[in-house]
Design a protein around this motif. Structure first.
Motif, PDB file in Angstrom:
ATOM      1  N   SER A   8      45.734  44.642  44.292  1.00 51.56           N
ATOM      2  CA  SER A   8      46.301  43.515  45.034  1.00 51.56           C
ATOM      3  C   SER A   8      46.188  42.223  44.230  1.00 51.56           C
ATOM      4  CB  SER A   8      45.603  43.353  46.383  1.00 51.56           C
ATOM      5  OG  SER A   8      45.846  44.499  47.177  1.00 51.56           O
ATOM      6  N   THR A   9      45.086  42.096  43.522  1.00 52.70           N
ATOM      7  CA  THR A   9      44.900  40.915  42.674  1.00 52.70           C
ATOM      8  C   THR A   9      46.024  40.831  41.646  1.00 52.70           C
ATOM      9  OG1 THR A   9      42.518  41.173  42.951  1.00 52.70           O
ATOM     10  CG2 THR A   9      43.262  39.761  41.160  1.00 52.70           C
ATOM     11  N   SER A  30      40.260  51.913  45.652  1.00 54.91           N
ATOM     12  CA  SER A  30      40.063  50.672  46.387  1.00 54.91           C
ATOM     13  C   SER A  30      39.154  49.743  45.592  1.00 54.91           C
ATOM     14  CB  SER A  30      39.439  50.991  47.748  1.00 54.91           C
ATOM     15  OG  SER A  30      39.249  49.804  48.450  1.00 54.91           O
TER      16      SER A  30
HETATM   17  N1  LIG Z   1      39.109  35.933  46.926  1.00 57.55           N
HETATM   18  C1  LIG Z   1      38.219  36.781  46.395  1.00 57.55           C
HETATM   19  N2  LIG Z   1      36.971  36.379  46.210  1.00 57.55           N
HETATM   20  C2  LIG Z   1      36.063  37.198  45.671  1.00 57.55           C
HETATM   21  N3  LIG Z   1      36.315  38.441  45.275  1.00 57.55           N
HETATM   22  C3  LIG Z   1      37.556  38.923  45.441  1.00 57.55           C
HETATM   23  C4  LIG Z   1      38.571  38.106  46.009  1.00 57.55           C
HETATM   24  N4  LIG Z   1      39.720  38.829  46.041  1.00 57.55           N
HETATM   25  C5  LIG Z   1      39.417  40.028  45.537  1.00 57.55           C
HETATM   26  N5  LIG Z   1      38.130  40.087  45.161  1.00 57.55           N
HETATM   27  C6  LIG Z   1      37.467  41.224  44.547  1.00 57.55           C
HETATM   28  O1  LIG Z   1      38.282  41.680  43.500  1.00 57.55           O
HETATM   29  C7  LIG Z   1      38.242  43.102  43.448  1.00 57.55           C
HETATM   30  C8  LIG Z   1      39.667  43.639  43.498  1.00 57.55           C
HETATM   31  O2  LIG Z   1      40.214  43.381  44.768  1.00 57.55           O
HETATM   32  P1  LIG Z   1      41.669  43.856  45.136  1.00 57.55           P
HETATM   33  O3  LIG Z   1      41.982  43.310  46.466  1.00 57.55           O
HETATM   34  O4  LIG Z   1      42.585  43.486  44.033  1.00 57.55           O
HETATM   35  O5  LIG Z   1      41.493  45.422  45.227  1.00 57.55           O
HETATM   36  P2  LIG Z   1      42.578  46.550  45.558  1.00 57.55           P
HETATM   37  O6  LIG Z   1      42.738  47.356  44.347  1.00 57.55           O
HETATM   38  O7  LIG Z   1      43.805  45.916  46.101  1.00 57.55           O
HETATM   39  O8  LIG Z   1      41.851  47.391  46.678  1.00 57.55           O
HETATM   40  P3  LIG Z   1      42.458  48.088  47.986  1.00 57.55           P
HETATM   41  O9  LIG Z   1      43.058  49.382  47.550  1.00 57.55           O
HETATM   42  O10 LIG Z   1      41.268  48.302  48.856  1.00 57.55           O
HETATM   43  O11 LIG Z   1      43.442  47.146  48.570  1.00 57.55           O
HETATM   44  C9  LIG Z   1      37.395  43.563  44.610  1.00 57.55           C
HETATM   45  O12 LIG Z   1      36.133  43.911  44.121  1.00 57.55           O
HETATM   46  C10 LIG Z   1      37.294  42.377  45.520  1.00 57.55           C
HETATM   47  O13 LIG Z   1      36.055  42.335  46.132  1.00 57.55           O
END
Ligand SMILES: Nc1ncnc2c1ncn2[C@@H]1O[C@H](COP(=O)(O)OP(=O)(O)OP(=O)(O)O)[C@@H](O)[C@H]1O
Ligand SMILES: [Mg+2]
Lengths: 242, 409
Positions: free
Chosen positions: A49-50, A44
């Motif tokens: 997702s980014t 996580s």
């Molecule tokens: N709009 C935003 N503003 C600031 N930080 C962000 C934003 N979107 C994502 N982040 C940060 O970027 C990082 C990656 O987020 P992301 O949503 O891509 O994680 P993930 O791998 O999809 O996690 P999960 O498995 O929980 O969905 C995280 O630390 C999050 O806090």
């Protein structure tokens, strides 16, 4: 590698929050060929997702390049991107992103609405897509009248209804029991066999292991890229396969 | 085509989801539209009534009075009161003018009377006039039964009466009234004639009158010092000349100096049309003002509600964009919503305004007629306000970033 469907090179996506820079993606490079089925796995907050948003032409990178189908996405106009998302990409968002006031059927029809399809045709297609995820008897329910798993299936039906060449699914089985999850994976398998390209985000090694290929992210960096079974068991390994 | 239909369906859907809020927002628009329709309906009604009133004067006829027929705006009541009365002699002096054919000198009581027989009585709604034989020509009266007042009736002061069709209906239903007795303020008159029915205009009857010889009128009912004079020109084409002659003659016999303005009023079809047009213009300007203000208030209300709607639906907008809605499509969705919302307000306003006008017509017999253009103008300006005030919220919606938008709760 020039004929790759997805080609990302040194992709970065930084967020500035309260004067501090969050490196959600920090120099990611890989290529995905047409017809591949790739799992993105990572903890996580690792940036999965980014990355999906960038691949899905919803977001723009801070730096680096992204070529989709040979075209530089940064060079495309807003309308071209919208059309691209509409016709070529099917999204299953991690948080479903269903319209709360619309019925399951209307939600699934939505991508077809923006394709300018006739009412009758899009209705028929949406019904078929909902039937494929086993929701024929819930078509006229609104999201708040559906269980989490049912909502997820509506989201999947919506992603599939336009028969996109690229399917981006962010934890599509996260809310499903094993049996239903299995059905969804079989659906993906079928799509894959028919030549669709699938990028599937998951945190479950068991699921990633079933994919022909997996890419592991840690803190916004690619730390593993190879056959699903290998990368899934890699843990936090450092080895990067080409 | 499908796209427009979809957009409108979507708009109606979201409006239905927020009925109460939509209704409250639209109050300004509703008030604006209903004001236009109600005011224009009443103005149009009065115009039709006046037109028909003066049409009854007949071709080439005009009327001389001390009092203006319509008074509007700030006016000096005493100015008219101070004017000397129009006397019988002044009226008679007009007969010698070359282009004047008939001169009807009329004494009208200030209030309508109730007429009665031994068995029945009318409501207190009959205008009774002391007049001359020329009344018949000057007022376009057709005799259905019997005859009109003659010179002999006037000379001898006979207590005879010619009645309008309403009086016949009420006092002598299904009977021959000729030779019967009718009482005015208890004084008996013999019916010698019944006028042909003239019908009613916008709820007001044109048949609620009676005429007696002025001599009998003064003896039985008292003298009315101020007279109305109706003049008929030799031919309709001679009417302008007759009018000039009458004005000149009256100025002379009433002893006006050249620089003094007329101390009497002339009404012909033309002057009444003019007078009315002035009135209509003032009403129109006032209505326009009220309306513009209401539309402004309404438009700001619509803008406010659309901004709220955009904020509430940020996530929805993000989803739509992610699924392939172009920015323009989002823009038009919110614009159409705003226009549909306002046009609905306009529609409610039109119905309300029409209801008010027709209600006033039914309850107080105020003339009313709903002009189609007022309905169209109301709807169009309501929709226009929606378009204008919807631009900013719609533009805001279309400029959202899809990822950010989908992250909002
Ligand atoms: N709009 C935003 N503003 C600031 N930080 C962000 C934003 N979107 C994502 N982040 C940060 O970027 C990082 C990656 O987020 P992301 O949503 O891509 O994680 P993930 O791998 O999809 O996690 P999960 O498995 O929980 O969905 C995280 O630390 C999050 O806090
Ligand atoms: Mg995620």
């Amino acid at each position: 590698m020039d004929d790759a469907l997805i080609l990302v090179e040194d992709l970065c996506r930084h967020y500035v929050v309260g004067g501090e820079t969050v490196r959600a993606l920090d120099g990611v490079s890989f290529a995905i060929e047409r017809g591949e089925w790739v799992a993105i796995i990572g903890q996580s907050g690792s940036g999965k997702s980014t990355l999906m948003n960038l691949i899905g032409c919803l977001d723009t990178p801070t730096s680096g390049s992204y070529r989709l189908n040979g075209a530089d996405v940064q060079g495309l106009a807003d309308d071209a991107l919208a059309d691209l998302r509409n016709k070529e990409i099917g999204f299953v968002f991690q948080t479903f992103q269903l319209l709360p006031r619309a019925t399951a059927l209307a939600n699934v029809e939505l991508p077809l609405v923006y394709r300018g399809m006739s009412r009758r045709e899009r209705r028929a297609r949406a019904e078929a897509a909902l039937a494929a995820v086993g929701l024929t008897n819930r078509m006229h329910h609104r999201p708040n009248e559906l269980s989490g798993g049912q909502r997820q299936r509506v989201a999947i039906a919506r992603a599939l209804v336009g028969e996109p060449s690229l399917l981006l699914a962010d934890e599509p089985t996260g809310n499903l029991d094993t049996a239903t999850g299995e059905e969804i994976i079989r659906l993906f398998d079928d799509l894959h066999r028919r030549g669709h390209t699938i990028v599937l985000v998951t945190h479950e090694p068991r699921l990633a292991a079933r994919c022909p290929r997996a890419i592991r992210l840690t803190d916004g960096r690619v730390v593993g890229d190879g056959p699903g079974a290998e990368v899934a068991t890699l843990g936090a390994a450092r080895a990067v396969h080409g | 085509m499908t796209a427009l239909l979809d957009t409108i369906t979507m708009a109606l859907g979201t409006l239905r989801a927020n009925v109460l809020r939509s209704v409250l927002t639209l109050l300004g628009i509703v008030i604006g539209a209903s004001t236009v329709v109600a005011m224009m309906s009443l103005t149009e009604g009065f115009r039709l009534k006046l037109t028909s009133d003066f049409a009854a004067l007949g071709a080439g006829a005009f009327q001389v009075q001390k009092w203006p027929a319509l008074q509007f705006g700030p006016h000096d009541h005493r100015k008219y009161e101070r004017r000397p009365d129009l006397t019988r002699e002044q009226g008679e002096a007009l007969r010698e003018l070359p282009h004047v054919a008939y001169v009807s000198i009329e004494e009208w009581a200030r209030r309508p009377e109730s007429l009665s027989t031994r068995e029945r009585a009318t409501k207190q709604s009959i205008s009774v006039c002391g007049g001359l034989p020329d009344y018949e020509r000057a007022n376009g009266v057709d005799i259905a039964l019997g005859r009109f007042i003659s010179h002999t009736d006037v000379q001898l002061g006979r207590r005879v009466i010619v009645i309008g069709a309403d009086v016949q209906d009420t006092l002598f239903p299904g009977q021959d009234p000729l030779g019967q007795e009718v009482r005015v303020r208890g004084v008996p008159f013999e019916v010698i004639g019944v006028a042909e029915r003239q019908g009613s205009i916008l709820g007001e009857s044109k048949d609620a009158w009676a005429v007696v010889p002025w001599t009998a009128y003064e003896r039985a009912l008292g003298k009315v010092r101020n007279n109305n004079i109706a003049v008929v020109a030799t031919t309709p084409d001679d009417a302008p000349r007759a009018l000039e002659e009458v004005v000149a003659k009256l100025r002379r016999v009433r002893g006006l100096a050249p620089q003094e303005e007329n101390d009497f009023e002339i009404f012909s079809n033309d002057t009444s049309a003019q007078l009315f047009d002035n009135l209509a213009k003032m009403v129109g300007a006032a209505t326009f003002g009220v309306c513009a203000l209401a539309l402004l208030v309404g438009g700001i209300g619509v803008m406010n509600i659309m901004l709220v709607s955009v904020t509430e639906r940020t996530r929805e907008i993000g989803i739509r964009m992610a699924l392939g809605a172009r920015r323009r499509r989002i823009l038009s969705q919110f614009l159409v919503e705003s226009v549909v919302l306002s046009a609905l307000g306009g529609l409610v306003g039109v119905l309300l305004g029409a209801g008010l006008a027709l209600g006033a017509n039914a309850i107080w017999q105020v003339p009313a007629s709903i002009p189609a253009w007022a309905v169209i103008v109301s709807l169009a300006s309501a929709g226009g306000a929606g378009l204008l005030f919807g631009i900013y919220p719609a533009a805001r919606a279309s400029k959202l970033d899809p990822v950010e938008a989908m992250r909002t709760e």
